[in-house]
Design an enzyme around this catalytic site. Structure first.
Site, mmCIF file in Angstrom:
data_model
loop_
_atom_site.group_PDB
_atom_site.id
_atom_site.type_symbol
_atom_site.label_atom_id
_atom_site.label_comp_id
_atom_site.label_asym_id
_atom_site.label_seq_id
_atom_site.Cartn_x
_atom_site.Cartn_y
_atom_site.Cartn_z
ATOM 1 C CB SER A 98 -2.733 0.655 -3.070
ATOM 2 O OG SER A 98 -2.301 -0.436 -2.306
ATOM 3 C CG ASP B 244 1.863 -0.881 -0.515
ATOM 4 O OD1 ASP B 244 1.166 -1.706 -1.149
ATOM 5 O OD2 ASP B 244 1.411 0.213 -0.117
#
Length: 568
Positions: free
Chosen positions: A143, A302
């Site tokens: 991430s 995301d």
């Protein structure tokens, strides 16, 4: 000592990754370095794996990745034959290698692996699992962590990150596996030859983008909106620029230094759109291009962060502010159009702004609060889908810059967020307003809810023990006041107990190591060890009648954070 024995075993192996052998040789005789790499196995949980790239059982490398994959393969094969999985990976160091190794282990276990032929965002993995009707999925990503990290997110057949039950079962499988002797493995090329590994076709990405486009709030092209965009050297470039083109945003300038994939993140050491440093190159470009909006997505695309042109000065907006703006925008437009669903629902987390509740109530929307982690928002969508009521879902968001407005995926999606934010900016531009203006109007209507987060890092084995000790002490010695404000209620999500003015009641959420303290002035403080990084997060919420009052409360709570945790 077991750790030294394991180190010697690794050192004696002919390792397939030369980087690992070189690292092991370089730490010979360095007890602390050896201990840090071997004092534990990299923990596998609902978020999969995440750790520093390198040699050892407590590192991300091809062997720890293979072991985790073998554990998932054993889990799937015990529940039937003919299983299939989808695999994606981001721009991080060794992400493609880890993804190919994942596919190769699945193939060796008779499980068909569908892998994206190029780096791809996390939400496209969630989409592919459902689109291809797979039994599980894996996305190789860490991430928004710094460059030295990588990770391995595991997904169930519903496109959500795996449940606690599945994580526990897979963990048990992993624990029974020897990292060198018990792995079934063939080469990636052999898997392709046997038809057990196949590339995911481009039509899947096309279908994903069409599903995102279907979530449009306004139907008119966003002509005249000017955007600077940075994918922060990650996976967002193609899907984000394509979706902006599909909604009619014609003027998009990409930050050149951060346009192409680069796992070293040389211009943004912390590739997190929550922090100003990551957006610095974009802000510098804004001074030349003068866009309405700076848009940034993290490496696995995301999370989405923005800065707004406010009279020539670019003002960053928080994840809480954008979440509240999106909730108001979607509910406002759908109410005006007359297509608001019956009994609409918005979902957010216990650590996200309390402002979402009055905004939701204003439109007759039920605001559901769940634990931190977007998989819990995905669970709420799944529950609605089971009842044939998925249309009731308006928006899910979390304070850490994650948003989703539809059930086509079960994870946060910065492609969807980028589209919605641009449509929202265009909508307000037609009214002569910026997103900052729109947020100020909401503050004036609902009150000022300011939020902040304090992060305290605890590295290594001693750090994990220190974090556990802090949480244990807080449970034994609950504070009666914080920053001069009386604590009128608390929640212990690990014990599933809530107390309000001394009256205890159960909490109907999964257990989680989180403590919440509610104060007499409507403010609150939440303590939560991170599930993906070695740190404790303290979430601060200040409610006031004015901006200054709420910011003053935040300052008082900040000053109290260290003493509350017992940190010098």
């Amino acid at each position: 000592m077991k750790r030294m024995t394991e180190y010697e075993r690794w050192l004696s192996q002919t390792l397939e990754d030369a980087d690992l052998t070189e690292e092991l040789q370089s730490i010979q005789g360095k007890a602390e370095e050896i201990n840090d790499r071997f004092y534990q196995d990299l923990a596998f949980g609902t978020a999969g794996l995440r750790g520093v790239i390198g040699a050892g059982t407590n590192r991300m490398n091809i062997y720890t990745v293979r072991k985790a994959t073998q554990g998932i393969a054993n889990y799937l094969n015990k529940r039937g034959s003919g299983a299939s999985v989808a695999i994606a990976y981001d721009s991080r160091i060794k992400s493609e290698l880890f993804a190919r190794e994942t596919a190769a282990v699945f193939a060796a276990n008779g499980i068909r692996a569908h892998i994206y032929p190029r780096l791809s965002p996390t939400p496209t993995l969630s989409f592919a699992v459902r689109y291809l009707k797979c039994d599980a999925g894996v996305c190789v990503t860490a991430s928004h962590n710094p460059a030295k990290y990588n990770g391995y997110k595991a997904y169930g057949s519903d496109g959500c990150q795996i449940t606690s039950e599945m994580a526990n079962d897979v963990s048990a499988e992993i624990a029974a596996i020897d990292i060198f002797q018990d792995i079934r493995h063939i080469s990636f090329e052999e898997g392709m030859k046997r038809g057990l590994i196949t590339y995911i076709p481009d039509k899947v990405l096309d279908a994903f983008l069409q599903a995102v486009k279907a979530e449009s709030v306004v139907q008119e092209p966003c002509a005249g909106l000017k955007v600077v965009y940075t994918p922060l050297n990650g996976t967002g470039l193609i899907p984000v620029t394509r979706i902006l083109d599909m909604i009619g945003v014609e003027e998009v300038t990409v930050v050149p230094e951060q346009e192409q994939p680069d796992g070293n993140f040389t211009t943004c050491p912390f590739p997190n759109p929550e922090i100003r440093e990551a957006l610095q190159k974009g802000l510098e470009l804004c001074e030349k291009v003068k866009p309405d909006l700076l848009l940034a997505t993290d490496p696995d695309c995301d999370r989405c962060g923005i800065a707004v042109n406010q009279g020539g000065r670019y003002q960053l907006m928080t994840g809480n502010e954008v979440g509240v703006l999106l909730l108001d925008f979607i509910a406002r437009i759908r109410t005006q159009r007359g297509d608001m669903p019956k009994d609409p629902i918005a979902v957010t987390t216990i650590v996200s702004t309390d402002m979402a509740t009055p905004v939701a109530e204003h439109y007759g929307v039920q605001c559901v609060r769940i634990l931190t982690g977007f998989k819990y928002i995905g669970d709420q969508i799944a529950l609605l889908e089971e009842k044939g009521q998925e249309d009731r879902f308006l928006l899910g968001f979390e304070e850490s810059y994650g948003y989703l407005s539809g059930g086509y995926v079960r994870d946060k999606d910065a492609v969807d967020a980028s589209m919605l934010i641009c449509q929202m900016a265009w909508y307000y531009k037609q009214k002569g307003m910026t997103l900052v203006d729109a947020m100020e109007a909401l503050y004036q209507q609902f009150g000022y809810y300011k939020n902040d987060v304090e992060n305290f890092a605890f590295e290594g084995e001693d750090g994990m023990k220190a974090m556990a000790k802090i949480m244990e002490t807080l449970r034994k010695e609950s504070p009666g006041q914080i920053a001069g404000f009386r604590v009128v209620g608390w929640s212990d999500y690990q014990r599933s107990v809530r107390s309000d003015e001394g009256e205890e009641s159960p909490i109907s959420l999964p257990k989680s190591n989180v403590l919440e303290y509610r104060l007499e002035n409507g403010s609150k403080l939440i303590v939560r060890p991170s599930g993906t990084e070695p740190k404790i997060k303290v979430y601060l919420s200040g409610k006031g009648k004015t901006r200054g009052e709420s910011e003053h409360i935040i300052d008082l709570l900040k000053a109290e954070a260290k003493p509350l945790l017992g940190i010098q």
